[in-house]
Write a protein that holds these residues in place. Structure first.
Motif, PDB file in Angstrom:
ATOM      1  N   TYR A  84      -1.947  -5.532  -3.865  1.00  0.00           N
ATOM      2  CA  TYR A  84      -2.133  -4.455  -4.839  1.00  0.00           C
ATOM      3  C   TYR A  84      -1.701  -4.846  -6.249  1.00  0.00           C
ATOM      4  CZ  TYR A  84      -2.943  -1.486  -0.777  1.00  0.00           C
ATOM      5  OH  TYR A  84      -3.446  -0.944   0.391  1.00  0.00           O
ATOM      6  N   MET A  90       1.009  -5.887  -7.240  1.00  0.00           N
ATOM      7  CA  MET A  90       2.375  -5.451  -7.555  1.00  0.00           C
ATOM      8  C   MET A  90       3.446  -5.980  -6.611  1.00  0.00           C
ATOM      9  SD  MET A  90       1.917  -1.410  -8.540  1.00  0.00           S
ATOM     10  CE  MET A  90       1.202  -1.001  -6.943  1.00  0.00           C
ATOM     11  N   TRP A  91       3.117  -6.082  -5.309  1.00  0.00           N
ATOM     12  CA  TRP A  91       4.155  -6.255  -4.304  1.00  0.00           C
ATOM     13  C   TRP A  91       3.964  -7.523  -3.487  1.00  0.00           C
ATOM     14  CZ3 TRP A  91       7.267  -2.819  -5.960  1.00  0.00           C
ATOM     15  CH2 TRP A  91       6.829  -1.561  -6.365  1.00  0.00           C
TER      16      TRP A  91
END
Length: 213
Positions: A84, A86-87
């Protein structure tokens, strides 16, 4: 910290088994992250199994790529992916070599180095939330793609290692559908967790992401 029987490293043979055997057996084991500021230790309370070519939910289902290359290698290595945008999420590769199965580490209880984990997870409302979910776990332990391919069974110093810990009795192990997995891969009851443990993340079914118009 390796003197007592429950703090002995797990051997490679532990991981060189079918993923559906390894996954529930990881519950209660201790994951140790060595950092320049000191160690962080976590007791695993929730995991998910991904069975390579037999599993549409697995990153390795459609074959080998630069992203999933570690999954096809020697058991006991760490597979880290970015999602995503982000992670990071952390997995442990299971054998045999070339089979590309792995266990996603979904949640755990910080049992050592909580003060270090808190600096990386300042939004956590309490220590039970420090590693409650796979992205939170990786963040709390400062795990990113730089650790992809780490040998958790290597002799000597290694930034990640799995210790014997205290295996969870079978009567306390629960299993059910994997969280957020779509399609045919979503039907497998291959998420395993410790019953009534407050560090286990809540189950969420897959929800398709909507594109902005």
């Amino acid at each position: 910290m390796f003197a007592s029987p429950d703090r002995m490293p797990l051997p490679r043979e532990f991981f060189d088994r079918p993923v559906l055997e390894v996954a529930p057996d990881l519950l209660g084991r201790i994951l140790v992250r060595a950092t320049p500021d000191g160690p962080i230790a976590l007791r695993l309370t929730e995991v998910e199994a991904y069975d390579g070519p037999n599993d549409p939910g697995s990153h390795a289902y459609r074959g080998r790529t630069p992203r999933n290359d570690v999954m096809f290698g020697e058991p006991g290595h760490v597979y880290v992916y970015f999602t995503y945008g982000m992670w990071h999420c952390m997995n442990l590769v299971c054998g045999p070599e070339g089979r590309a199965s792995a266990v996603l580490l979904r949640a755990g209880e910080i049992v050592e180095g909580a003060e270090l984990a808190r600096t990386r997870r300042p939004s956590a409302r309490n220590d039970k939330e420090l590693a409650k979910g796979p992205a939170r776990l990786a963040t709390a332990l400062d795990v990113d793609r730089a650790l992809d391919g780490t040998d958790a069974c290597a002799a000597g110093e290694t930034p990640l290692r799995i210790l014997t810990g205290t295996p969870v009795p079978s009567g306390q192990v629960r299993n059910g559908p994997r969280t957020g997995v779509a399609g045919d891969g979503g039907v497998h009851p291959w998420r395993y967790w410790v019953a009534d443990d407050p560090t286990v993340s809540p189950y969420r079914p897959h929800v398709p992401r909507r594109r902005r118009g």
